[in-house]
Design an enzyme around this catalytic site. Structure first.
Site, mmCIF file in Angstrom:
data_model
loop_
_atom_site.group_PDB
_atom_site.id
_atom_site.type_symbol
_atom_site.label_atom_id
_atom_site.label_comp_id
_atom_site.label_asym_id
_atom_site.label_seq_id
_atom_site.Cartn_x
_atom_site.Cartn_y
_atom_site.Cartn_z
ATOM 1 N N LYS A 203 0.825 -1.209 0.000
ATOM 2 C CA LYS A 203 0.000 0.000 0.000
ATOM 3 C C LYS A 203 0.864 1.266 0.000
ATOM 4 O O LYS A 203 0.618 2.199 -0.750
ATOM 5 C CB LYS A 203 -0.938 0.005 1.211
ATOM 6 C CG LYS A 203 -1.876 1.206 1.250
ATOM 7 C CD LYS A 203 -2.689 1.269 2.529
ATOM 8 C CE LYS A 203 -3.727 0.200 2.608
ATOM 9 N NZ LYS A 203 -4.648 0.384 3.762
ATOM 10 N N GLU A 209 10.020 -5.918 3.902
ATOM 11 C CA GLU A 209 10.265 -7.209 3.258
ATOM 12 C C GLU A 209 9.936 -7.149 1.768
ATOM 13 O O GLU A 209 10.677 -7.667 0.919
ATOM 14 C CB GLU A 209 9.431 -8.308 3.930
ATOM 15 C CG GLU A 209 9.729 -8.517 5.400
ATOM 16 C CD GLU A 209 8.850 -7.675 6.320
ATOM 17 O OE1 GLU A 209 8.713 -8.028 7.493
ATOM 18 O OE2 GLU A 209 8.291 -6.656 5.834
ATOM 19 N N GLY A 260 -5.308 -4.755 5.403
ATOM 20 C CA GLY A 260 -4.548 -5.703 4.601
ATOM 21 C C GLY A 260 -5.176 -7.076 4.511
ATOM 22 O O GLY A 260 -5.242 -7.683 3.438
ATOM 23 N N ARG A 261 -5.677 -7.578 5.639
ATOM 24 C CA ARG A 261 -6.239 -8.935 5.642
ATOM 25 C C ARG A 261 -7.619 -8.992 5.003
ATOM 26 O O ARG A 261 -8.188 -10.075 4.867
ATOM 27 C CB ARG A 261 -6.285 -9.468 7.075
ATOM 28 C CG ARG A 261 -7.014 -8.571 8.067
ATOM 29 C CD ARG A 261 -6.670 -8.978 9.504
ATOM 30 N NE ARG A 261 -7.238 -8.084 10.498
ATOM 31 C CZ ARG A 261 -6.701 -6.922 10.857
ATOM 32 N NH1 ARG A 261 -5.599 -6.472 10.265
ATOM 33 N NH2 ARG A 261 -7.254 -6.185 11.801
ATOM 34 N N GLU A 346 -4.954 -11.759 13.707
ATOM 35 C CA GLU A 346 -4.546 -10.355 13.609
ATOM 36 C C GLU A 346 -5.716 -9.442 13.950
ATOM 37 O O GLU A 346 -5.521 -8.349 14.485
ATOM 38 C CB GLU A 346 -4.012 -10.050 12.212
ATOM 39 C CG GLU A 346 -3.324 -8.694 12.115
ATOM 40 C CD GLU A 346 -2.546 -8.516 10.831
ATOM 41 O OE1 GLU A 346 -1.355 -8.907 10.800
ATOM 42 O OE2 GLU A 346 -3.117 -7.994 9.857
ATOM 43 N N HIS A 379 -3.259 -38.211 9.546
ATOM 44 C CA HIS A 379 -2.057 -38.998 9.804
ATOM 45 C C HIS A 379 -1.000 -38.180 10.544
ATOM 46 O O HIS A 379 0.176 -38.557 10.551
ATOM 47 C CB HIS A 379 -1.496 -39.540 8.485
ATOM 48 C CG HIS A 379 -2.379 -40.565 7.853
ATOM 49 N ND1 HIS A 379 -2.233 -41.913 8.076
ATOM 50 C CD2 HIS A 379 -3.450 -40.441 7.032
ATOM 51 C CE1 HIS A 379 -3.154 -42.579 7.402
ATOM 52 N NE2 HIS A 379 -3.924 -41.702 6.767
ATOM 53 N N LYS A 488 9.001 -4.690 13.993
ATOM 54 C CA LYS A 488 9.531 -3.984 12.815
ATOM 55 C C LYS A 488 10.473 -2.855 13.236
ATOM 56 O O LYS A 488 11.534 -2.644 12.641
ATOM 57 C CB LYS A 488 8.386 -3.406 11.989
ATOM 58 C CG LYS A 488 7.487 -4.433 11.316
ATOM 59 C CD LYS A 488 6.403 -3.713 10.521
ATOM 60 C CE LYS A 488 5.464 -4.662 9.829
ATOM 61 N NZ LYS A 488 4.414 -3.962 9.056
#
Length: 519
Positions: A203, A209, A260-261, A346, A379, A488
């Site tokens: 954004k 990152e 964001g999510r 979050e 499993h 951060k």
């Protein structure tokens, strides 16, 4: 102004629920409940747009659900929901509206308050989808690399994998999020610059990152002989100037009222549109909008996201279950658990209410959400679900119709899902102990007729509104995420120390580890 939330532990129905839990809820037995109520399945299952949900194998009865619905009313859930849809600033800590539902609303569906925003949404959507169709028709582009992190990665990646059946041939999709260079290097190894399109999803165009990976991708492109940055890079950002300085001319933006999510419905969803086309992306939005309307208009007692959110409160705050598993019985949904982890943890991983007051001891918020595709999980971690000391509610996601014609596979898959849900509930007595299954382990079973853009959109919107419901009752702000910031900030201080070796002011553990890693 946003409505004032009533925190659930301060509502009259809270004490009633506590009393009922101690007298009846703690000892509730699913097996007895089914014997005593022949209509239990019908009573606790529900059809919603594109999603069927069986809640009957959960530890609740009619009385509990009635009290939970009363609690929702006392907490002002409906008013808080309506305030969100109306564009009021329900994200109070950032003084923002929360309008991701507007991203999937058809033209003309907004209120007077949000009409301007909806017009901008459709202008951006039309431009983005036109670009998607252009790229889809360009046969020289064989590989699309999405570079983003968090909501700029998890949603698009999950959806592209989930809807692989609808993806046009001739295009491969790659997702890079980790600042660990091994991930990007592994993707670049098999690419040719003249056949690759990079999407930089950030954004602000400053996410650490993402920008580290974007700059490395740009260096690789140029060092591999690429000369047309503008033709092979596009940006999903609001920082058009920064993208231009990077060399990017094609940008698609979104708004500060899109968390964001919740952003896969926006320009962040460009990889999805590239994969399934403009029509497919509009179908995804339509499925989500159908669930939005269900959540917005259905009475609370027949409102699937509300019923799910109330069940989450019942489990987290009365049964004190701290974890919930999700098992999608469809390999295309392999990234669904990771996507839902961000959406729920979050959003609702908070320890203060919307006013900033600390939540009291015992008022837990988001559970730990985790999972893997179905038969793989059987499993692995299902051993603990069946015989472990912790009770962990599990959610099954099954798709009725397969998208393949391999004989015998799909009946086996569905039989396993049904059998595991049954086994968790009924258990098996063994006097020796080692083969004893206690049973009475709760589960929810979701059924999609087919895995389509519409059904995926509806399922994801259902989950968004479920998270909203539980967060509203806890009185928290589900739309900020300050918890991601501290690490951060500290990383910016530590990174140059790895080069200089300076440990001044660091705690002993961080200093010792830094020295070890520097060597």
């Amino acid at each position: 102004m946003a409505t004032t939330q009533q925190r659930c532990d301060r509502a009259p129905a809270w004490a009633q629920l506590q009393s009922y839990f101690e007298t009846a809820g703690r000892q509730f037995d699913l097996r007895h409940a089914f014997v005593e109520d022949a209509g239990r399945f019908a009573r606790f299952s529900q059809e919603a747009p594109h999603v069927f949900a069986d809640l009957s194998k959960n530890l609740l009865d009619v009385r509990v659900e009635e009290m939970l619905l009363k609690l929702a009313t006392e907490c002002g859930l409906e008013a808080h929901r309506d305030a969100m849809f109306a564009g009021e600033h329900v994200n109070n800590t950032e003084d923002r509206a929360v309008l991701h539902t507007l991203l999937r609303a058809p033209a003309g569906a907004a209120s007077n308050r949000t009409a301007g925003e909806l017009q901008e949404v459709h202008a951006t959507l039309d431009a983005m989808l036109a670009y998607a169709e252009q790229v889809r028709g360009d046969h020289t582009i064989t590989d699309v690399v999405n570079i983003g992190i968090g909501g700029s990665d998890l949603g698009p990646q999950m959806a592209v994998l989930a809807l692989a059946e609808f993806t046009a041939p001739g295009k491969r999709f790659h997702f890079v999020s980790n600042v660990d260079g091994h991930e990007l290097a592994g993707v670049l190894r098999d690419l040719a610059p003249e056949h690759t399109l990079f999407l930089i999803a950030s954004k602000t165009f400053t996410t650490a990152e993402t920008m580290a990976n974007a700059l490395s991708a740009k260096r690789w492109y140029e060092q591999s002989g690429g000369t047309d940055i503008a033709g092979h890079f596009a940006a999903l950002t609001t920082n058009v100037e920064a993208a231009k300085q990077f060399g990017i001319d094609t940008t698609f933006g979104f708004w500060d009222w899109v968390g964001g999510r919740y952003s896969l419905w926006s320009a962040i969803g460009l990889p999805i549109a590239l994969a399934i086309g403009a029509d497919g992306f509009r179908r995804l939005l339509a499925g989500a909008h159908a669930m939005d309307e269900h959540f917005r208009t259905a009475p609370l007692a027949q409102n699937l996201p509300v019923r799910l959110g109330l069940l989450d409160v019942w489990y987290r705050n009365f049964h004190r279950f701290t974890s919930r598993g999700i098992a999608p019985y469809h390999s295309a949904l392999k990234r669904l658990p990771a996507y839902l982890q961000q959406l729920e943890m979050e959003s609702n991983g908070k320890q203060v209410d919307a006013s900033g007051a600390a939540l009291p001891p015992g008022l837990g918020t988001s559970p730990v959400l985790w999972g893997e595709p179905g038969t793989n999980g059987q499993h692995a971690y299902f051993q603990m679900l069946h015989q472990g000391t912790d009770v962990i509610p599990l959610e099954f996601v099954a798709v009725r119709d397969a998208a393949h014609d391999l004989e015998g596979h799909h009946p086996k898959l569905l039989a396993n899902a049904l059998a595991q849900a049954q086994a968790l509930m009924v258990g098996k007595l063994d006097a020796g102990g080692h083969k004893n299954f206690p049973g009475n382990r709760p589960s929810t079973f979701f059924v999609l007729e087919k895995l389509t853009p519409e059904s995926l959109g509806a399922f994801l919107a259902m989950y968004e509104h479920r998270v909203f419901t539980s967060g509203a009752l806890w009185g928290i702000n589900s739309f900020d995420q300050w918890g991601v910031e501290l690490g951060k900030v500290l990383a910016k201080d530590i990174e140059p120390r790895l080069a200089t070796g300076d440990i001044t002011g660091l705690d002993a553990s961080t200093a010792g580890l830094l020295e070890r890693l520097k060597r």
